[in-house]
Design an enzyme around this catalytic site. Structure first.
Site, mmCIF file in Angstrom:
data_model
loop_
_atom_site.group_PDB
_atom_site.id
_atom_site.type_symbol
_atom_site.label_atom_id
_atom_site.label_comp_id
_atom_site.label_asym_id
_atom_site.label_seq_id
_atom_site.Cartn_x
_atom_site.Cartn_y
_atom_site.Cartn_z
ATOM 1 N N GLU A 91 20.908 -48.426 72.388
ATOM 2 C CA GLU A 91 21.425 -47.197 71.784
ATOM 3 C C GLU A 91 21.969 -46.250 72.839
ATOM 4 O OE1 GLU A 91 18.550 -45.150 69.407
ATOM 5 O OE2 GLU A 91 17.744 -47.034 68.635
ATOM 6 N N CYS A 104 24.259 -39.965 76.644
ATOM 7 C CA CYS A 104 22.906 -40.398 76.997
ATOM 8 C C CYS A 104 22.863 -41.910 76.864
ATOM 9 C CB CYS A 104 21.904 -39.748 76.044
ATOM 10 S SG CYS A 104 20.223 -40.360 76.263
ATOM 11 N N CYS A 111 11.174 -51.018 76.455
ATOM 12 C CA CYS A 111 10.567 -50.373 77.623
ATOM 13 C C CYS A 111 9.138 -50.864 77.742
ATOM 14 C CB CYS A 111 10.569 -48.853 77.413
ATOM 15 S SG CYS A 111 9.950 -47.906 78.823
ATOM 16 N N CYS A 115 4.523 -45.162 76.583
ATOM 17 C CA CYS A 115 4.211 -43.774 76.221
ATOM 18 C C CYS A 115 3.904 -43.707 74.717
ATOM 19 C CB CYS A 115 5.377 -42.850 76.576
ATOM 20 S SG CYS A 115 5.713 -42.827 78.344
ATOM 21 N N CYS A 118 6.593 -42.498 71.968
ATOM 22 C CA CYS A 118 7.973 -42.981 72.099
ATOM 23 C C CYS A 118 8.235 -44.247 71.288
ATOM 24 C CB CYS A 118 8.274 -43.236 73.574
ATOM 25 S SG CYS A 118 9.957 -43.805 73.859
ATOM 26 N N GLY A 158 14.326 -47.257 77.724
ATOM 27 C CA GLY A 158 14.004 -47.873 79.002
ATOM 28 C C GLY A 158 13.589 -46.893 80.073
ATOM 29 N N SER A 190 16.075 -39.759 84.236
ATOM 30 C CA SER A 190 14.765 -39.314 83.757
ATOM 31 C C SER A 190 13.739 -40.414 83.953
ATOM 32 C CB SER A 190 14.883 -38.957 82.270
ATOM 33 O OG SER A 190 13.642 -38.530 81.764
ATOM 34 N N HIS A 215 4.861 -33.930 80.459
ATOM 35 C CA HIS A 215 4.181 -33.925 79.150
ATOM 36 C C HIS A 215 2.716 -33.498 79.134
ATOM 37 C CE1 HIS A 215 7.883 -35.587 77.814
ATOM 38 N NE2 HIS A 215 7.634 -36.838 78.135
ATOM 39 N N CYS A 332 15.416 -41.270 70.678
ATOM 40 C CA CYS A 332 15.443 -42.582 71.328
ATOM 41 C C CYS A 332 14.758 -43.697 70.561
ATOM 42 C CB CYS A 332 14.770 -42.533 72.695
ATOM 43 S SG CYS A 332 14.186 -40.946 73.189
HETATM 44 N N1 SAH Z 1 11.750 -43.619 80.615
HETATM 45 C C1 SAH Z 1 12.371 -42.360 80.926
HETATM 46 C C2 SAH Z 1 13.513 -41.984 80.009
HETATM 47 C C3 SAH Z 1 13.276 -42.168 78.550
HETATM 48 S S1 SAH Z 1 13.116 -41.015 77.321
HETATM 49 C C4 SAH Z 1 11.329 -41.267 80.920
HETATM 50 O O1 SAH Z 1 10.192 -41.532 80.589
HETATM 51 O O2 SAH Z 1 11.648 -40.155 81.309
HETATM 52 C C5 SAH Z 1 13.697 -39.441 77.621
HETATM 53 C C6 SAH Z 1 12.675 -38.348 77.319
HETATM 54 O O3 SAH Z 1 12.310 -38.276 75.916
HETATM 55 C C7 SAH Z 1 11.379 -38.542 78.079
HETATM 56 O O4 SAH Z 1 10.958 -37.304 78.578
HETATM 57 C C8 SAH Z 1 10.443 -39.034 76.991
HETATM 58 O O5 SAH Z 1 9.107 -38.833 77.354
HETATM 59 C C9 SAH Z 1 10.900 -38.221 75.799
HETATM 60 N N2 SAH Z 1 10.507 -38.745 74.486
HETATM 61 C C10 SAH Z 1 10.361 -40.019 74.100
HETATM 62 N N3 SAH Z 1 10.002 -40.096 72.805
HETATM 63 C C11 SAH Z 1 9.926 -38.828 72.364
HETATM 64 C C12 SAH Z 1 9.593 -38.241 71.104
HETATM 65 N N4 SAH Z 1 9.265 -38.981 70.059
HETATM 66 N N5 SAH Z 1 9.627 -36.887 71.027
HETATM 67 C C13 SAH Z 1 9.977 -36.128 72.088
HETATM 68 N N6 SAH Z 1 10.285 -36.623 73.282
HETATM 69 C C14 SAH Z 1 10.252 -37.961 73.429
#
Ligand code: SAH
Length: 343
Positions: A91, A104, A111, A115, A118, A158, A190, A215, A332
């Site tokens: 995506e 983006c 990934c 987390c 995510c 990712g 990021s 976070h 994402c």
């Molecule tokens: N792997 C990288 C980039 C991916 S996501 C990273 O961890 O930074 C980009 C951002 O969106 C990251 O800060 C991630 O933690 C956040 N993110 C992912 N899922 C989310 C969600 N459901 N709500 C809010 N932020 C989210």
């Protein structure tokens, strides 16, 4: 077969010399790929048919297929689902801002960081993307919209620093003055916080913006949200951030997804103030996007604004991420998951 769109101009010249092709041909082909953004050798009209056929048979030419494009009726954001040559999906998102258009992109199919909040990580990581596959998300979007793209954020699916070498090559191609020539300052990477890779990136002499997905401000709480916190402590992360700033002169951004009742308490606010002041970070607050597989809630708009105001009062540079494409699965990993579930 060599993936031709992942080669630098120097490598391409070398390739062509070895195949007894004229050096200037490399320049022409590079320009077709990285400036004119064509989709195949056949579109390279200043090459003979014989040469185009020969190149088609000797090189892999990466060109992503737009499987779906959903445009938001609210803000013109377009979410893309691309099909890769091995039928995997990634995506990307196109966003219009006052200061220019931003894309983006994804760096992996899925990934492996895990987390908790995510959607991209639920089924693990299928594979990492090639430099050409990262580039072509931008190229395909530029072709589709016919608009210039001035900013790129590697914040899609990712973990970019888990695909380090390809990421660096992608950045070099994207910032090449013979290519799209996007300034390193307009590229944000990021990471969930792979400390050794953050330090390596600091030493690359690129002017990228580094965003750290923080976070949480204690190791204990961060471990509950992000498995990577079991490997690297917040102390180690802050040292890596300080090192990045020292080496590049670029301010770090902290990404902080606000989850109601989890990381938005007064203690969290105090901890976040301390960490951001210590490494002079800019804080980007993201109202958490609830995903159906997990039970995370966002606070009210007022609560989020209050959190922001208090940080500001403490002298922290802070923004709330503008939410774009709410009507089109903007967050994402959601579009790909829907596609996979449909199948
Ligand atoms: N792997 C990288 C980039 C991916 S996501 C990273 O961890 O930074 C980009 C951002 O969106 C990251 O800060 C991630 O933690 C956040 N993110 C992912 N899922 C989310 C969600 N459901 N709500 C809010 N932020 C989210």
């Amino acid at each position: 077969m060599v993936d031709i769109k992942s080669l630098t101009i120097e490598e391409l010249e070398e390739e062509f010399l070895q195949k007894d092709l004229k050096r200037f041909r490399a320049g022409q082909v590079y320009d077709w790929m990285h400036v004119k953004l064509v989709r195949s050798f056949d579109e390279m009209t200043n090459l003979s048919k014989d040469l185009r056929d020969r190149l088609s048979s000797e090189y892999e030419f990466t060109s992503l297929k737009v499987e779906r494009a959903q445009e938001s009726a609210i803000d013109g954001t377009i979410k893309f689902l691309f099909e890769l040559s091995d039928k995997n999906y990634v995506e990307s998102v196109f966003m219009r801002y006052k200061h220019g258009n931003s894309v983006c992109i994804s760096s992996q199919v899925g990934c492996r960081m895990g987390c908790r909040f995510c959607a991209s990580t639920i089924d693990g990581c299928e594979r990492s993307l090639l430099p050409s596959e990262m580039l072509d998300q931008i190229y395909a979007i530029s072709r589709y919209t016919g608009e210039r793209i001035s900013n790129v954020v590697v914040m899609g699916m990712g973990e970019p620093l888990d695909n380090y070498d390809n990421l660096i090559r992608f950045v070099k191609l994207l910032t090449d003055e013979k290519g799209l020539n996007i300034s390193g300052r307009n590229i944000t990477v990021s990471t969930c916080g792979l400390v050794p890779k953050m330090k390596m990136l600091a030493d690359e002499k690129l002017t990228l913006t580094l965003a750290l997905s923080l976070h949480a401000v204690t190791d204990e709480k961060r471990k509950q949200l992000m498995p990577i916190a079991n490997k690297y402590s917040i102390e180690e992360l802050m040292e890596a951030c300080a090192y990045y700033f020292e080496k590049t002169g670029r301010r770090i951004s902290f990404e902080y997804s606000l989850v109601a009742g989890v990381n938005d308490t007064p203690e969290d606010l105090e901890g976040l103030t301390k960490l951001a002041s210590r490494v002079k970070a800019h804080v980007n607050l993201i109202p958490v996007n609830p995903i159906k597989e997990r039970d995370f809630r966002r606070g009210s708009r007022e609560a989020i604004i209050a959190f922001k105001n208090k940080l500001e009062k403490n002298g922290i540079n802070v923004t709330i991420r503008r939410e774009m494409g709410q009507d089109i699965d903007g967050a994402c990993g959601q579009l790909r998951r829907r596609k996979l579930t449909e199948e």
